[in-house]
Write a protein that holds these residues in place. Structure first.
Motif, mmCIF file in Angstrom:
data_model
loop_
_atom_site.group_PDB
_atom_site.id
_atom_site.type_symbol
_atom_site.label_atom_id
_atom_site.label_comp_id
_atom_site.label_asym_id
_atom_site.label_seq_id
_atom_site.Cartn_x
_atom_site.Cartn_y
_atom_site.Cartn_z
ATOM 1 N N ALA A 136 13.702 -11.951 53.956
ATOM 2 C CA ALA A 136 12.246 -12.059 54.026
ATOM 3 C C ALA A 136 11.661 -12.744 52.795
ATOM 4 C CB ALA A 136 11.635 -10.676 54.188
ATOM 5 N N PRO A 137 10.552 -13.464 53.031
ATOM 6 C CA PRO A 137 9.899 -13.745 54.310
ATOM 7 C C PRO A 137 10.592 -14.908 55.033
ATOM 8 C CG PRO A 137 8.640 -14.756 52.550
ATOM 9 C CD PRO A 137 9.788 -14.014 51.888
ATOM 10 N N ALA A 138 10.748 -14.768 56.332
ATOM 11 C CA ALA A 138 11.460 -15.800 57.082
ATOM 12 C C ALA A 138 11.101 -15.720 58.559
ATOM 13 C CB ALA A 138 12.973 -15.646 56.902
ATOM 14 N N LEU A 139 11.289 -16.852 59.246
ATOM 15 C CA LEU A 139 11.083 -16.955 60.680
ATOM 16 C C LEU A 139 12.411 -17.306 61.341
ATOM 17 C CD1 LEU A 139 7.819 -19.008 61.379
ATOM 18 C CD2 LEU A 139 8.492 -16.917 62.573
ATOM 19 N N LEU A 140 12.732 -16.620 62.416
ATOM 20 C CA LEU A 140 13.915 -16.942 63.196
ATOM 21 C C LEU A 140 13.489 -17.332 64.601
ATOM 22 C CD1 LEU A 140 17.325 -15.301 63.506
ATOM 23 C CD2 LEU A 140 15.905 -15.334 65.552
ATOM 24 N N TRP A 141 14.118 -18.375 65.128
ATOM 25 C CA TRP A 141 13.908 -18.792 66.520
ATOM 26 C C TRP A 141 15.280 -18.964 67.158
ATOM 27 C CZ3 TRP A 141 9.845 -19.287 69.788
ATOM 28 C CH2 TRP A 141 10.042 -19.993 70.979
ATOM 29 N N ALA A 176 0.955 -15.683 56.272
ATOM 30 C CA ALA A 176 -0.228 -14.948 56.715
ATOM 31 C C ALA A 176 -0.710 -15.445 58.076
ATOM 32 C CB ALA A 176 -1.337 -15.075 55.673
ATOM 33 N N VAL A 177 -0.667 -16.766 58.289
ATOM 34 C CA VAL A 177 -1.103 -17.332 59.568
ATOM 35 C C VAL A 177 -0.226 -16.813 60.708
ATOM 36 C CG1 VAL A 177 -1.200 -19.461 60.918
ATOM 37 C CG2 VAL A 177 -2.177 -19.404 58.632
ATOM 38 N N VAL A 178 1.100 -16.859 60.518
ATOM 39 C CA VAL A 178 2.011 -16.407 61.568
ATOM 40 C C VAL A 178 1.856 -14.905 61.799
ATOM 41 C CG1 VAL A 178 4.421 -16.222 62.279
ATOM 42 C CG2 VAL A 178 3.628 -18.274 61.095
ATOM 43 N N SER A 179 1.663 -14.145 60.717
ATOM 44 C CA SER A 179 1.450 -12.703 60.864
ATOM 45 C C SER A 179 0.198 -12.417 61.679
ATOM 46 C CB SER A 179 1.336 -12.042 59.487
ATOM 47 O OG SER A 179 2.547 -12.115 58.763
#
Length: 289
Positions: free
Chosen positions: A49-54, A114-117
């Motif tokens: 974290a912080p990270a995005l997984l797809w 923050a935007v994705v959250s």
């Protein structure tokens, strides 16, 4: 789409996904604290974290979240993904992105995190209390997340430059088609917009994809027609007109030629399939159109 919050726990947690063919969907995880790992196919994707997984390759797998970690997880159905990707020039880059597995670090990206959250918070709220226009709002929130991923990953540069000049021209052709297929541009018009001859455009498409430019445009148009027949309340005449067909008969002939089924029959088949809980076949955006 389904989503949930990943709450802090004293123990490691494991979620399996895509184990049954009827529930195969793309997976997304926003990790705001802690660590996690996704196992999909033969691949292991670690997250700090912080990270995005797809996870977009639709393979069976599992998500392992370490104790104390927090964030959000969700899975995205094909219909919502199609809506979120849209029909803009940049949509081609999103199509390039969503069939792949990857992890994007959000370290030093406080604003984007923050935007994705906030998008996930909005998705959770809408799923808890659906209202009029919920599908439209969910697709808009998902689009924000997808565009954020595209910017973080540099998918546009990869898709245009990664494989050389011919791949770049093919990608630009796809973008032009995405913007203009409803206007029924001629292949010569596409070639002029690209600054190349029709013969070269034909060679690029047949070499790169194994289809002619005309076939690619026709398949994109037929794909859109099928989506609207399946999911829109418009009449067949209205759908044909929205796709640039002045004569409903011409639209019917085109759709039957492309799919082997008349528009009305296709719509009835899809309505009957939904009654029996059968969803439309999954689309791979890599193999556009």
């Amino acid at each position: 789409m389904k989503a949930e919050r990943i709450e802090s726990s004293l123990q490691r947690r494991v979620w399996s996904f895509n184990r049954r063919a009827e529930t195969v969907e793309r997976q997304i995880v926003l990790l705001t604290d802690g660590a996690a790992e996704a196992e999909t196919g033969q691949e292991r994707l670690g997250m700090q974290a912080p990270a995005l997984l797809w996870a977009g390759d639709l393979q069976p797998g599992r998500l392992i979240v370490e104790a104390g970690s927090t964030g959000f997880r969700g899975h995205v159905g094909n219909a919502l993904l199609v809506d979120a990707i849209g029909e803009q020039a940049e949509s081609v880059d999103l199509r390039y992105l969503v069939d792949r597995d990857f992890v994007l670090s959000l370290a030093g990206q406080a604003e984007r995190t923050a935007v994705v959250s906030r998008c996930f918070e909005g998705i959770l709220s809408e799923l808890r209390q659906p209202q009029e226009g919920s599908p439209l709002l969910l697709s808009a929130l998902l689009r924000i997340v997808l565009v954020t991923m595209m910017r973080l990953s540099g998918a546009h540069e990869i898709s245009l430059v990664g494989a050389g000049e011919k791949a770049g021209l093919l990608q630009r052709f796809r973008q032009l088609v995405e913007m203009n297929f409803r206007s029924h541009w001629s292949i010569a018009t596409y070639a002029d917009a690209l600054g190349i001859s029709t013969d070269r455009l034909h060679a690029i498409c047949t070499t790169g994809i194994g289809k002619t430019p005309k076939a690619l445009v026709s398949e994109r148009l037929a794909h859109e027609a099928a989506l609207r027949l399946d999911r829109s309340a418009m009449t067949i005449q209205q759908i044909g007109h929205s796709l640039g067909f002045a004569d409903p008969a011409h639209f019917s002939v085109f759709f039957r030629r492309m799919t082997g089924t008349a528009p009305g029959a296709y719509r009835r088949e899809r309505a009957l399939a939904r009654q029996h809980g059968i969803t439309a076949p999954s689309t791979s955006f890599t193999d556009w159109p």
